[in-house]
Design a protein around this motif. Structure first.
Motif, PDB file in Angstrom:
ATOM      1  N   THR A 190     -10.654  12.529 -14.609  1.00  0.00           N
ATOM      2  CA  THR A 190     -11.195  13.007 -15.879  1.00  0.00           C
ATOM      3  C   THR A 190     -12.339  12.094 -16.314  1.00  0.00           C
ATOM      4  O   THR A 190     -12.159  10.887 -16.459  1.00  0.00           O
ATOM      5  CB  THR A 190     -10.106  13.042 -16.966  1.00  0.00           C
ATOM      6  N   THR A 191     -13.512  12.699 -16.504  1.00  0.00           N
ATOM      7  CA  THR A 191     -14.717  11.921 -16.754  1.00  0.00           C
ATOM      8  C   THR A 191     -15.444  12.448 -17.984  1.00  0.00           C
ATOM      9  O   THR A 191     -15.623  13.661 -18.136  1.00  0.00           O
ATOM     10  CB  THR A 191     -15.663  11.987 -15.531  1.00  0.00           C
ATOM     11  N   PHE A 192     -15.864  11.530 -18.834  1.00  0.00           N
ATOM     12  CA  PHE A 192     -16.630  11.867 -20.032  1.00  0.00           C
ATOM     13  C   PHE A 192     -18.054  11.342 -19.873  1.00  0.00           C
ATOM     14  O   PHE A 192     -18.259  10.235 -19.367  1.00  0.00           O
ATOM     15  CB  PHE A 192     -15.989  11.251 -21.280  1.00  0.00           C
ATOM     16  N   GLY A 193     -19.015  12.133 -20.318  1.00  0.00           N
ATOM     17  CA  GLY A 193     -20.404  11.715 -20.231  1.00  0.00           C
ATOM     18  C   GLY A 193     -20.949  11.306 -21.585  1.00  0.00           C
ATOM     19  O   GLY A 193     -20.567  11.873 -22.612  1.00  0.00           O
ATOM     20  N   ILE A 194     -21.833  10.317 -21.571  1.00  0.00           N
ATOM     21  CA  ILE A 194     -22.563   9.955 -22.783  1.00  0.00           C
ATOM     22  C   ILE A 194     -24.052  10.037 -22.477  1.00  0.00           C
ATOM     23  O   ILE A 194     -24.520   9.471 -21.483  1.00  0.00           O
ATOM     24  CB  ILE A 194     -22.171   8.548 -23.309  1.00  0.00           C
TER      25      ILE A 194
END
Length: 457
Positions: A190-194
């Motif tokens: 699970t990866t979140f981008g900024i």
């Protein structure tokens, strides 16, 4: 050296190039070559010994000389303009210097190099790397370094292995290095981008991600960003480290092009938290020899056993021969000498690229303005089909990279990445002129309205 001696060398190489002599073929005898070139047998022997030294032929006792391997330099179109390739400029790769180091490594470390070696990496190399990293403001001890088969292996292992904070998710910049994006997606992490722009990141957004999403680590490229060319300020780096400390998040700092940073006062994030919060990854692929496949990662001591365990499950140990040769190359000062040539060339190329983009690209096309490094990103109008643009450029022998693969699916933008690493500096202006004309043609066919383009700051 005599012209006859050179004539024999050139003749043998040309015979191989023309495929008249192939791998394993026997060369004419010493007597036959002496008659052919009307020279002494001693001259022929000297030429054959030189070819053997260059690993082009080898001798079989009481039999003669044979071709080691057929090799032909890959042909390239004379008008090719390569903004795609990301490895070092082939014209300045230190082949001969490093060959000397390889030979010395074999002489010095025969037993170590051709058996299973230390899983953490040769201690002698780790000592040299610890000294070298001090120049990049990374002060650590050899015991905290692990040698990996390129930085990609280090990033892959870090993505998979458990961290002391017990968390599972990851934050990455958007866009970022596609190898990291691939690794996270393939491993279903699970990866979140900024969002990252040349103006930086939204720190409120970053803090919210850290606070609410069980973040194991934040992966970032602090300088010479791939693909934008962005650089964080020292104050921004301190702020990121402080947030990571506050929310028990680790930082994976990919400092792959630290050597090209012209700002002598710029520090790595590691300098602001050297005791375990920042994991520092250093590759040598972009400024040296990518085929060497040697990188290092500086880890908190408590993470080293787990990291080595994960590494061992993939390749036992990184090539000892590459490690030994790199150690000698660092120790004898050749690497520092090589870096001076590298810096001068790439700074010149980037300046040429920036000037060309400013001159030729239409004002409705936004592009990043790196201080240095390899990469520059061009953001395209929404109506443009990026694949079609790349195809049309390919027809003109101009090669660029589709930057959409450097985004998570939900963050994708229409953009292309240009690399200055292997493009001939004399072709940059013409290449950008052709790129601009192709973009303009596509926009006109789509009856493009430049006012509809969202500005990228």
């Amino acid at each position: 050296m005599s012209t006859k001696y050179r004539g024999i060398l050139e003749w043998v190489k040309q015979q191989i190039e023309d495929k008249k002599l192939k791998t394993g073929d026997k060369l004419p005898s010493i007597r036959e070559l002496a008659e052919q070139f009307q020279c002494s047998k001693n001259t022929v022997v000297k030429a054959l010994l030189e070819l053997e030294k260059q690993h082009i032929v080898y001798a079989k006792p009481k039999s003669g000389y044979y071709v080691v391997d057929y090799y032909q330099t890959p042909s390239t179109h004379e008008n090719e303009i390569d903004f795609l390739s990301a490895g070092p400029d082939k014209r300045i790769m230190p082949y001969e210097d490093f060959q000397h180091c390889m030979n010395q490594a074999i002489d010095h470390y025969k037993e170590q190099l051709f058996t299973y070696s230390e899983q953490q990496g040769l201690l002698s190399l780790r000592k040299e790397l610890a000294k070298y990293l001090q120049q990049l403001q990374v002060f650590t001890k050899p015991e905290r370094l692990v040698i990996t088969s390129g930085s990609q292996q280090a990033l892959h292992i870090l993505s998979l292995m458990p961290f002391p904070n017990g968390k599972k998710n990851v934050v990455i910049e958007q866009p970022t290095y596609f190898g990291m994006v691939d690794s996270l997606q393939l491993n279903q992490i699970t990866t979140f981008g900024i969002e990252l722009t040349m103006a930086g990141i939204d720190f409120e957004r970053l803090e919210n991600l850290f606070r609410t999403n069980d973040i194991k680590f934040f992966y970032l490229i602090p300088r010479c960003h791939n693909p934008l060319g962005h650089h964080y300020t020292n104050e921004e780096k301190k702020k990121i480290v402080a947030l990571a400390e506050k929310y028990d998040v680790y930082i994976v700092e990919d400092d792959y092009l630290a050597e090209l940073d012209k700002d002598s006062k710029a520090d790595p994030l590691f300098a602001y938290e050297p005791n375990g919060r920042v994991i520092y990854v250093k590759s040598f692929s972009k400024v040296f020899l990518p085929g060497l496949r040697v990188a290092t990662v500086v880890l908190p001591e408590k993470m080293i056993p787990s990291f080595i365990h994960y590494k061992f499950s993939t390749d036992f140990n990184t090539s000892p021969l590459s490690q030994g040769a790199l150690e000698i190359y660092l120790r004898n000062g050749m690497f520092q000498y090589h870096l001076e040539t590298v810096k001068t060339l790439y700074i010149k190329k980037m300046n040429t690229l920036l000037e060309a983009c400013s001159l030729y690209l239409p004002n409705y096309v936004q592009f990043t303005k790196p201080k240095n490094g390899f990469y520059l990103t061009i953001f395209l109008p929404s109506q443009i089909d990026v694949d079609k643009l790349i195809y049309l450029l390919h027809e003109k022998h101009i090669y660029v990279d589709n930057a959409s693969r450097m985004y998570l699916a939900e963050n994708k933008q229409k953009a292309i990445r240009l690399s200055i690493s292997q493009v001939n500096e004399n072709k940059i202006n013409f290449g950008i002129q052709q790129l601009a004309e192709t973009i303009i043609d596509l926009c006109e066919k789509k009856k493009y309205n430049p006012l509809s383009f969202k500005s990228y700051h």
